[in-house]
Scaffold this motif. Structure first.
Motif, PDB file in Angstrom:
ATOM      1  N   GLY A  14       0.837  -1.201   0.000  1.00 53.99           N
ATOM      2  CA  GLY A  14       0.000   0.000   0.000  1.00 53.99           C
ATOM      3  C   GLY A  14       0.862   1.238   0.000  1.00 53.99           C
ATOM      4  N   TYR A  15       0.308   2.330  -0.439  1.00 49.62           N
ATOM      5  CA  TYR A  15       1.000   3.611  -0.386  1.00 49.62           C
ATOM      6  C   TYR A  15       0.184   4.566   0.454  1.00 49.62           C
ATOM      7  CZ  TYR A  15       3.786   1.872  -4.260  1.00 49.62           C
ATOM      8  OH  TYR A  15       4.612   1.129  -5.047  1.00 49.62           O
ATOM      9  N   ASN A  16       0.845   5.215   1.370  1.00 48.70           N
ATOM     10  CA  ASN A  16       0.177   6.195   2.198  1.00 48.70           C
ATOM     11  C   ASN A  16       0.401   7.571   1.597  1.00 48.70           C
ATOM     12  OD1 ASN A  16      -0.745   7.866   4.195  1.00 48.70           O
ATOM     13  ND2 ASN A  16      -0.093   6.489   5.827  1.00 48.70           N
ATOM     14  N   HIS A  17      -0.655   8.155   1.090  1.00 48.77           N
ATOM     15  CA  HIS A  17      -0.540   9.477   0.464  1.00 48.77           C
ATOM     16  C   HIS A  17      -0.754  10.586   1.490  1.00 48.77           C
ATOM     17  CE1 HIS A  17      -0.346   8.036  -3.738  1.00 48.77           C
ATOM     18  NE2 HIS A  17      -1.068   7.040  -3.266  1.00 48.77           N
ATOM     19  N   GLY A  18      -0.367  10.343   2.718  1.00 45.75           N
ATOM     20  CA  GLY A  18      -0.498  11.352   3.756  1.00 45.75           C
ATOM     21  C   GLY A  18      -1.880  11.347   4.385  1.00 45.75           C
ATOM     22  N   GLN A  24      -4.367   0.663  -1.161  1.00 46.63           N
ATOM     23  CA  GLN A  24      -3.873  -0.718  -1.205  1.00 46.63           C
ATOM     24  C   GLN A  24      -3.751  -1.134  -2.665  1.00 46.63           C
ATOM     25  OE1 GLN A  24      -2.722  -2.803   1.069  1.00 46.63           O
ATOM     26  NE2 GLN A  24      -2.924  -1.201   2.610  1.00 46.63           N
ATOM     27  N   VAL A  25      -2.528  -1.245  -3.159  1.00 47.11           N
ATOM     28  CA  VAL A  25      -2.317  -1.590  -4.569  1.00 47.11           C
ATOM     29  C   VAL A  25      -2.338  -3.110  -4.757  1.00 47.11           C
ATOM     30  CG1 VAL A  25      -0.790  -1.357  -6.555  1.00 47.11           C
ATOM     31  CG2 VAL A  25      -0.967   0.504  -4.897  1.00 47.11           C
ATOM     32  N   LEU A  26      -1.617  -3.835  -3.919  1.00 44.09           N
ATOM     33  CA  LEU A  26      -1.615  -5.297  -3.968  1.00 44.09           C
ATOM     34  C   LEU A  26      -2.248  -5.802  -2.673  1.00 44.09           C
ATOM     35  CD1 LEU A  26       2.036  -5.891  -5.295  1.00 44.09           C
ATOM     36  CD2 LEU A  26      -0.054  -5.523  -6.632  1.00 44.09           C
ATOM     37  N   ALA A  43      -3.123  -6.064 -17.041  1.00 47.54           N
ATOM     38  CA  ALA A  43      -3.984  -5.220 -16.214  1.00 47.54           C
ATOM     39  C   ALA A  43      -3.972  -3.820 -16.810  1.00 47.54           C
ATOM     40  CB  ALA A  43      -3.486  -5.165 -14.777  1.00 47.54           C
ATOM     41  N   PRO A  44      -5.053  -3.050 -16.579  1.00 42.88           N
ATOM     42  CA  PRO A  44      -5.051  -1.683 -17.085  1.00 42.88           C
ATOM     43  C   PRO A  44      -4.045  -0.807 -16.331  1.00 42.88           C
ATOM     44  CG  PRO A  44      -7.037  -2.116 -15.802  1.00 42.88           C
ATOM     45  CD  PRO A  44      -6.303  -3.409 -15.915  1.00 42.88           C
ATOM     46  N   SER A  45      -3.823   0.367 -16.873  1.00 37.61           N
ATOM     47  CA  SER A  45      -2.912   1.323 -16.265  1.00 37.61           C
ATOM     48  C   SER A  45      -3.357   1.634 -14.832  1.00 37.61           C
ATOM     49  CB  SER A  45      -2.917   2.581 -17.125  1.00 37.61           C
ATOM     50  OG  SER A  45      -1.981   3.482 -16.632  1.00 37.61           O
ATOM     51  N   GLY A  46      -2.412   1.692 -13.925  1.00 41.33           N
ATOM     52  CA  GLY A  46      -2.710   2.045 -12.538  1.00 41.33           C
ATOM     53  C   GLY A  46      -3.106   0.868 -11.667  1.00 41.33           C
ATOM     54  N   ALA A  47      -3.157  -0.343 -12.249  1.00 41.07           N
ATOM     55  CA  ALA A  47      -3.626  -1.513 -11.498  1.00 41.07           C
ATOM     56  C   ALA A  47      -2.555  -2.116 -10.591  1.00 41.07           C
ATOM     57  CB  ALA A  47      -4.134  -2.579 -12.470  1.00 41.07           C
ATOM     58  N   GLY A  48      -1.289  -1.739 -10.818  1.00 44.08           N
ATOM     59  CA  GLY A  48      -0.236  -2.239  -9.934  1.00 44.08           C
ATOM     60  C   GLY A  48       0.785  -3.144 -10.596  1.00 44.08           C
ATOM     61  N   LYS A  49       0.840  -3.158 -11.941  1.00 44.25           N
ATOM     62  CA  LYS A  49       1.802  -4.007 -12.648  1.00 44.25           C
ATOM     63  C   LYS A  49       3.243  -3.642 -12.276  1.00 44.25           C
ATOM     64  CE  LYS A  49       0.315  -2.794 -16.748  1.00 44.25           C
ATOM     65  NZ  LYS A  49      -0.746  -1.856 -16.295  1.00 44.25           N
ATOM     66  N   SER A  50       3.555  -2.349 -12.329  1.00 43.59           N
ATOM     67  CA  SER A  50       4.928  -1.927 -12.029  1.00 43.59           C
ATOM     68  C   SER A  50       5.288  -2.218 -10.582  1.00 43.59           C
ATOM     69  CB  SER A  50       5.108  -0.429 -12.319  1.00 43.59           C
ATOM     70  OG  SER A  50       4.895  -0.167 -13.687  1.00 43.59           O
ATOM     71  N   THR A  51       4.325  -1.969  -9.698  1.00 45.50           N
ATOM     72  CA  THR A  51       4.546  -2.251  -8.270  1.00 45.50           C
ATOM     73  C   THR A  51       4.898  -3.729  -8.078  1.00 45.50           C
ATOM     74  OG1 THR A  51       2.968  -0.513  -7.672  1.00 45.50           O
ATOM     75  CG2 THR A  51       3.444  -2.180  -6.004  1.00 45.50           C
ATOM     76  N   LEU A  52       4.129  -4.611  -8.723  1.00 48.73           N
ATOM     77  CA  LEU A  52       4.356  -6.048  -8.612  1.00 48.73           C
ATOM     78  C   LEU A  52       5.719  -6.446  -9.174  1.00 48.73           C
ATOM     79  CD1 LEU A  52       3.438  -8.933  -8.088  1.00 48.73           C
ATOM     80  CD2 LEU A  52       2.073  -8.855 -10.147  1.00 48.73           C
TER      81      LEU A  52
END
Ligand code: ADP
Ligand code: MG
Length: 225
Positions: A14-18, A24-26, A43-52
């Motif tokens: 997850g990323y905490n944006h403050g 929660q991405v994954l 997966a579409p853009s923003g779904a978490g591919k790069s994060t994974l």
């Protein structure tokens, strides 16, 4: 050695944006890539591919869950060993080539090998062999700025294989190219992967490209669908 090159278990990130309710991405991603298998991550853009992919390639750490490469749990390792695995066992390809602009195509593939203690002549021969396999040997002494987008990306493929990894992770490797070029450059990548017997996890939102891999896994709402 395990016959699974990559095994992801229960990954959460997850990323905490403050704000208190963080993104929660994954949400518990598990997937496996067998030896020699090429898997599409769709997966579409923003779904978490790069994060994974960054977590699988040890460029980032999960909040929970484990990453095993070649049967060995990487989550438990110290920084030094993780760096060594990242350098020797994993090849990473980005959407943009990230080649060093001051160096030729050949040098861009030689340098990571020299950093790993391979002798110059051997490193150059291996680099030339890789460039030949993707049809860019004629551009060996060109700097990135003097090559087309498709040629730059083929050189980046070669660089990712410079140190003979067992696992290739690619993040929308042809996403920056026009459709016709993308198709041909993707062919070159598949040829390289197959002839090296590599295991690969390749993110794309292009279903035609995904259909040319062994299997597709879909990432939806932070889980493998
Ligand atoms: P994809 O590669 O599928 O387009 P990403 O993994 O890049 O998706 O991003 C998934 C989500 O995580 C997006 O909502 C994105 O804004 C968020 N995200 C990614 N990286 C960070 C970061 N370093 N900090 C905060 N949020 C991030
Ligand atoms: Mg991405």
């Amino acid at each position: 050695m395990s016959d699974l090159t990559l095994k992801l278990d229960g990954l959460r990130k997850g990323y905490n944006h403050g704000k208190p309710n963080e993104v929660q991405v994954l949400r518990g991603v598990s997937l496996q890539v067998a030896k020699g298998e090429v898997v599409a991550l769709v997966a579409p853009s923003g779904a978490g591919k790069s994060t994974l992919l960054h977590i699988a390639g040890l460029l980032d750490t999960p909040d929970e869950g484990t990453v095993a490469i070649g049967g060995e749990d990487m989550t438990a390792l110290g920084d030094r060993k993780r760096t060594s695995v990242r350098r020797n066992d994993v090849g990473f390809i980005y959407q943009f080539h990230h080649l060093l602009p001051e160096f030729s195509a050949l040098e861009n593939i030689v340098l990571p090998q020299l950093a790993n203690g391979i002798p110059q002549a051997e490193a150059e021969a291996h680099a030339m062999d890789l460039l030949t396999r993707v049809g860019v040997d004629g551009r060996a002494d060109h700097r990135p700025a003097a090559m087309s987008g498709g040629e730059q990306q083929r050189v980046a493929f070669c660089r990712s294989l410079a140190n003979k990894p067992r696992l290739l992770l690619a993040d929308e490797p042809t996403g920056n190219l026009d459709p016709g070029t993308s198709d041909r450059v993707f062919d070159a990548l598949m040829e390289l992967v197959r002839s090296s017997g590599l295991s690969a996890l390749i993110a794309t939102h292009n279903l035609e490209l995904a259909a040319r891999m062994d299997r597709t896994v879909k990432l939806e709402a932070g889980l493998i669908a």
